[in-house]
Scaffold this motif. Structure first.
Motif, PDB file in Angstrom:
ATOM      1  N   LEU A 179     -11.170  41.572 -28.358  1.00  0.00           N
ATOM      2  CA  LEU A 179     -12.394  41.193 -27.787  1.00  0.00           C
ATOM      3  C   LEU A 179     -12.266  40.717 -26.278  1.00  0.00           C
ATOM      4  CD1 LEU A 179     -14.784  40.592 -30.561  1.00  0.00           C
ATOM      5  CD2 LEU A 179     -15.033  42.451 -28.914  1.00  0.00           C
ATOM      6  N   ALA A 180     -11.173  39.713 -26.319  1.00  0.00           N
ATOM      7  CA  ALA A 180     -11.161  38.927 -25.121  1.00  0.00           C
ATOM      8  C   ALA A 180     -10.450  39.720 -24.070  1.00  0.00           C
ATOM      9  CB  ALA A 180     -10.356  37.666 -25.520  1.00  0.00           C
ATOM     10  N   ARG A 181      -9.472  40.773 -24.667  1.00  0.00           N
ATOM     11  CA  ARG A 181      -8.873  41.358 -23.601  1.00  0.00           C
ATOM     12  C   ARG A 181      -9.932  42.512 -23.062  1.00  0.00           C
ATOM     13  NH1 ARG A 181      -4.240  42.123 -26.486  1.00  0.00           N
ATOM     14  NH2 ARG A 181      -3.087  40.759 -25.183  1.00  0.00           N
ATOM     15  N   THR A 182     -10.537  43.199 -23.903  1.00  0.00           N
ATOM     16  CA  THR A 182     -11.558  44.160 -23.372  1.00  0.00           C
ATOM     17  C   THR A 182     -12.383  43.593 -22.594  1.00  0.00           C
ATOM     18  OG1 THR A 182     -11.142  45.382 -25.514  1.00  0.00           O
ATOM     19  CG2 THR A 182     -13.159  45.711 -24.246  1.00  0.00           C
ATOM     20  N   HIS A 183     -13.162  42.529 -22.729  1.00  0.00           N
ATOM     21  CA  HIS A 183     -14.066  41.975 -22.022  1.00  0.00           C
ATOM     22  C   HIS A 183     -13.255  40.914 -20.547  1.00  0.00           C
ATOM     23  CE1 HIS A 183     -17.306  43.392 -24.202  1.00  0.00           C
ATOM     24  NE2 HIS A 183     -16.584  43.095 -25.210  1.00  0.00           N
ATOM     25  N   GLY A 184     -12.322  40.830 -20.768  1.00  0.00           N
ATOM     26  CA  GLY A 184     -11.737  39.929 -19.820  1.00  0.00           C
ATOM     27  C   GLY A 184     -12.157  38.552 -19.949  1.00  0.00           C
ATOM     28  N   ALA A 185     -12.126  38.239 -21.196  1.00  0.00           N
ATOM     29  CA  ALA A 185     -12.741  36.818 -21.481  1.00  0.00           C
ATOM     30  C   ALA A 185     -11.378  35.827 -21.778  1.00  0.00           C
ATOM     31  CB  ALA A 185     -13.500  36.752 -22.735  1.00  0.00           C
ATOM     32  N   LYS A 186     -12.034  34.651 -21.315  1.00  0.00           N
ATOM     33  CA  LYS A 186     -11.047  33.437 -22.145  1.00  0.00           C
ATOM     34  C   LYS A 186     -11.057  33.339 -23.815  1.00  0.00           C
ATOM     35  CE  LYS A 186     -10.928  28.535 -21.589  1.00  0.00           C
ATOM     36  NZ  LYS A 186     -11.511  27.288 -21.001  1.00  0.00           N
ATOM     37  N   LEU A 187     -10.105  32.817 -24.265  1.00  0.00           N
ATOM     38  CA  LEU A 187     -10.223  32.433 -25.745  1.00  0.00           C
ATOM     39  C   LEU A 187      -9.664  31.108 -25.978  1.00  0.00           C
ATOM     40  CD1 LEU A 187     -10.301  33.884 -28.481  1.00  0.00           C
ATOM     41  CD2 LEU A 187      -7.970  34.145 -28.367  1.00  0.00           C
ATOM     42  N   THR A 188     -10.703  30.672 -26.641  1.00  0.00           N
ATOM     43  CA  THR A 188     -10.351  29.113 -27.308  1.00  0.00           C
ATOM     44  C   THR A 188     -10.045  29.232 -28.844  1.00  0.00           C
ATOM     45  OG1 THR A 188     -11.672  28.084 -25.451  1.00  0.00           O
ATOM     46  CG2 THR A 188     -10.977  26.802 -27.335  1.00  0.00           C
ATOM     47  N   ALA A 189      -8.744  28.741 -29.087  1.00  0.00           N
ATOM     48  CA  ALA A 189      -8.401  28.865 -30.623  1.00  0.00           C
ATOM     49  C   ALA A 189      -8.535  27.113 -30.975  1.00  0.00           C
ATOM     50  CB  ALA A 189      -7.060  29.318 -30.846  1.00  0.00           C
ATOM     51  N   LEU A 190      -9.413  27.192 -32.157  1.00  0.00           N
ATOM     52  CA  LEU A 190      -9.827  25.864 -32.382  1.00  0.00           C
ATOM     53  C   LEU A 190      -9.401  25.703 -34.010  1.00  0.00           C
ATOM     54  CD1 LEU A 190     -11.166  23.117 -32.472  1.00  0.00           C
ATOM     55  CD2 LEU A 190     -13.464  24.336 -33.306  1.00  0.00           C
ATOM     56  N   TYR A 191      -8.620  24.725 -34.265  1.00  0.00           N
ATOM     57  CA  TYR A 191      -8.269  24.276 -35.618  1.00  0.00           C
ATOM     58  C   TYR A 191      -8.883  22.995 -35.855  1.00  0.00           C
ATOM     59  CZ  TYR A 191      -4.901  23.567 -39.537  1.00  0.00           C
ATOM     60  OH  TYR A 191      -4.515  23.639 -40.882  1.00  0.00           O
ATOM     61  N   MET A 205     -19.541  41.443 -21.062  1.00  0.00           N
ATOM     62  CA  MET A 205     -20.243  40.959 -21.818  1.00  0.00           C
ATOM     63  C   MET A 205     -19.921  39.441 -22.383  1.00  0.00           C
ATOM     64  SD  MET A 205     -21.690  42.710 -25.136  1.00  0.00           S
ATOM     65  CE  MET A 205     -23.079  42.058 -25.731  1.00  0.00           C
ATOM     66  N   PHE A 206     -18.809  39.130 -22.988  1.00  0.00           N
ATOM     67  CA  PHE A 206     -18.316  37.994 -23.383  1.00  0.00           C
ATOM     68  C   PHE A 206     -17.251  37.411 -22.208  1.00  0.00           C
ATOM     69  CE2 PHE A 206     -18.739  40.130 -27.251  1.00  0.00           C
ATOM     70  CZ  PHE A 206     -19.977  39.672 -27.642  1.00  0.00           C
ATOM     71  N   LYS A 207     -17.559  35.939 -21.994  1.00  0.00           N
ATOM     72  CA  LYS A 207     -16.776  35.454 -20.738  1.00  0.00           C
ATOM     73  C   LYS A 207     -15.548  34.451 -21.437  1.00  0.00           C
ATOM     74  CE  LYS A 207     -19.392  36.051 -16.818  1.00  0.00           C
ATOM     75  NZ  LYS A 207     -20.803  36.282 -16.556  1.00  0.00           N
ATOM     76  N   HIS A 208     -16.395  33.806 -22.903  1.00  0.00           N
ATOM     77  CA  HIS A 208     -15.558  32.897 -23.506  1.00  0.00           C
ATOM     78  C   HIS A 208     -15.740  32.882 -24.734  1.00  0.00           C
ATOM     79  CE1 HIS A 208     -14.428  28.167 -23.651  1.00  0.00           C
ATOM     80  NE2 HIS A 208     -13.722  29.165 -24.586  1.00  0.00           N
ATOM     81  N   LEU A 252     -19.372  33.631 -27.679  1.00  0.00           N
ATOM     82  CA  LEU A 252     -19.328  34.154 -29.122  1.00  0.00           C
ATOM     83  C   LEU A 252     -18.245  33.356 -30.047  1.00  0.00           C
ATOM     84  CD1 LEU A 252     -19.557  36.834 -30.936  1.00  0.00           C
ATOM     85  CD2 LEU A 252     -17.349  37.658 -30.153  1.00  0.00           C
ATOM     86  N   VAL A 253     -18.767  33.196 -31.330  1.00  0.00           N
ATOM     87  CA  VAL A 253     -17.730  32.359 -32.121  1.00  0.00           C
ATOM     88  C   VAL A 253     -17.020  33.595 -33.014  1.00  0.00           C
ATOM     89  CG1 VAL A 253     -17.561  31.010 -33.910  1.00  0.00           C
ATOM     90  CG2 VAL A 253     -19.010  30.334 -31.879  1.00  0.00           C
ATOM     91  N   VAL A 254     -15.876  33.469 -33.213  1.00  0.00           N
ATOM     92  CA  VAL A 254     -15.167  34.644 -34.375  1.00  0.00           C
ATOM     93  C   VAL A 254     -14.413  33.565 -35.259  1.00  0.00           C
ATOM     94  CG1 VAL A 254     -13.529  36.370 -34.597  1.00  0.00           C
ATOM     95  CG2 VAL A 254     -14.704  36.001 -32.475  1.00  0.00           C
ATOM     96  N   VAL A 255     -14.977  33.894 -36.383  1.00  0.00           N
ATOM     97  CA  VAL A 255     -14.487  33.394 -37.716  1.00  0.00           C
ATOM     98  C   VAL A 255     -14.062  34.157 -38.797  1.00  0.00           C
ATOM     99  CG1 VAL A 255     -15.574  31.172 -37.443  1.00  0.00           C
ATOM    100  CG2 VAL A 255     -16.352  32.673 -38.869  1.00  0.00           C
ATOM    101  N   GLY A 256     -13.005  33.877 -39.716  1.00  0.00           N
ATOM    102  CA  GLY A 256     -12.778  34.672 -40.787  1.00  0.00           C
ATOM    103  C   GLY A 256     -13.087  34.326 -42.038  1.00  0.00           C
ATOM    104  N   SER A 257     -13.413  35.144 -43.031  1.00  0.00           N
ATOM    105  CA  SER A 257     -14.145  34.930 -44.069  1.00  0.00           C
ATOM    106  C   SER A 257     -13.235  35.391 -45.186  1.00  0.00           C
ATOM    107  CB  SER A 257     -15.455  35.959 -44.437  1.00  0.00           C
ATOM    108  OG  SER A 257     -15.723  35.386 -45.827  1.00  0.00           O
TER     109      SER A 257
END
Length: 146
Positions: A25-37, A1-4, A111-116
């Protein structure tokens, strides 16, 4: 479902929890993860012109903090099997919301993932909510983690 998947991280406890979920999520979907600061713009306008050391100290501290946040995400990516492909990015001189939204477009994230931080009441009104701003402006779905 998610690729990036794009993870917005600031090294806080809230973004740490978001990182754990993003990596899973990335591991489950075989997706690439980009960590942005995102390094916020230098808060002392005009001071850097007369005292460049203030600006340099601010940027050095921000870059060190970013490296620590990225290292923690990298640990999570390499902790389980299979390892999650990770790209780390640092963006300077924009607000966190603008940096995350622009990067989501640029990198064509699914998908974008952010903490609150879970602020409510007057503190939310005064400080705003990066997560709420990202949800409002993102071109892709956003997962807000508390």
């Amino acid at each position: 479902m998610f690729k990036h998947i794009l993870l917005g991280t600031d090294g806080s406890a809230a973004s740490e929890h978001a990182a754990e979920l993003a990596v899973d999520l990335a591991r489950t979907h075989g997706a690439k993860l980009t960590a942005l600061y995102v390094v916020d713009p230098y808060p002392y306008l005009g001071v850097g012109e007369t005292n460049p050391m203030g600006f340099q100290a601010y940027m050095a501290a921000a870059q060190q903090h970013a490296a620590q946040a990225h290292a923690r995400v990298s640990e999570l990516c390499n902790k389980g099997q299979p390892a999650v492909p990770l790209e780390v990015r640092l963006v300077e001189d924009v607000t966190a919301m603008r940096g995350i939204v622009d990067m989501a477009r640029q990198e064509q994230a699914d998908l974008v993932v952010v903490g609150s931080h879970g602020r409510t009441g007057i503190s939310r009104l005064m400080l705003g909510s990066v997560a709420a701003q990202v949800v409002a402006h993102s071109p892709v779905p956003v997962l807000v983690v508390r």
